[in-house]
Design an enzyme around this catalytic site. Sequence first.
Site, mmCIF file in Angstrom:
data_model
loop_
_atom_site.group_PDB
_atom_site.id
_atom_site.type_symbol
_atom_site.label_atom_id
_atom_site.label_comp_id
_atom_site.label_asym_id
_atom_site.label_seq_id
_atom_site.Cartn_x
_atom_site.Cartn_y
_atom_site.Cartn_z
ATOM 1 N N GLY A 88 0.822 -1.196 0.000
ATOM 2 C CA GLY A 88 0.000 0.000 0.000
ATOM 3 C C GLY A 88 0.859 1.250 0.000
ATOM 4 C CB CYS A 89 0.093 4.713 -1.008
ATOM 5 S SG CYS A 89 -1.545 4.879 -0.265
ATOM 6 C CE1 TYR A 90 -1.160 8.228 4.355
ATOM 7 C CE2 TYR A 90 -3.105 6.845 4.031
ATOM 8 C CZ TYR A 90 -2.537 8.099 4.185
ATOM 9 O OH TYR A 90 -3.326 9.215 4.156
#
Length: 344
Positions: free
Chosen positions: A147-149
């Site tokens: 995921g991005c985070y």
Amino acid sequence: MKASIVGATGYGGLELIRIIKNHPSLEIASLHTSSQVGSVLGEENHHLLHLHEKLEQIDPELIAKKADIVFLATPSGVSNKLVPALVELGIKVIDLSGDLRLKDPQLYEKWYHHQPAEARILDKSVYGLSEWNREQIAKASLIANPGCYPTATLLGLAPLFTEGWGLGQDVIVDAKSGISGAGKTPSQATHFSEINENFKIYKVHKHQHIPEIEQQLGIWSQDLGPVSFTTHLVPMTRGIMATMYVKLKKETSTESLLELYKSIYENHYFVRIQPLDTFPSTKQVFGSNFCDIGIAYDERTNKVTIASVIDNLMKGAAGQAVQNANIMMGIEETAGLVNIPLYP
């Protein structure tokens, strides 16, 4: 090498198209969607008016006949139904959704509120944090793209925990994202009048990326406790900044921490460590696959503050997916991704 994209009309899919169209070794074999079958790509996406590929239905057998690798840029709860058929057909898969990231199916069901993927699929998938799982990725046929985070967070924290410097208790992550991280489908939260000139906290203690971060940190750290992870929406289009606070096992200095980070990431092109007393901004990675990291040690508290920035659609999604594809396919890791960030 030929690549198909499922979910080609979302932000992640469109970014994949942009990258692959400029890639020296990958070419688009087919584009697939569940909502615009039969339409021409450039008709709805006017920045692609020069492209005339037709959007096709999602058919695993059709995809396997055309492509060497498929990118699944689908919402969570969709790809876990497609992956088994694609795996059976022998095609390499990179899943950009959260469906394959969590090894514990009960955790997935709790945090994502969907039925989990089959155990055999979860066992087969490799977590595609490119800089840290390169050997596994090179041997894999199924990648769970981070995921991005978690990408920004884990790249920022990894040296502390892989080298045993950080205490696993009371890790705090304060993260902010541009609005494109919410996806292309409009909602009240992403309406211009709601987000413009506004700064919003959301999913407090409930964000689905929490168990993903804890899962990987738990591999690196034997004493990891629950991570405090908080997310905010910022009125900008792209970018993530994760600011992390970690107590250390012994006293040190900012200079020593910088030496640690520089030595670990020395051979990783896409991770750039900031000079002493310099901290990154989201603008400096805009449109690129870079992750820029700044570090400061607080001798009063024996804590380190780490600021990590990425473009959420690039290193946080499509860029890292292509980086993983390069590693999987034996292509130069940076191929198609060596571009200077957009500035200003």
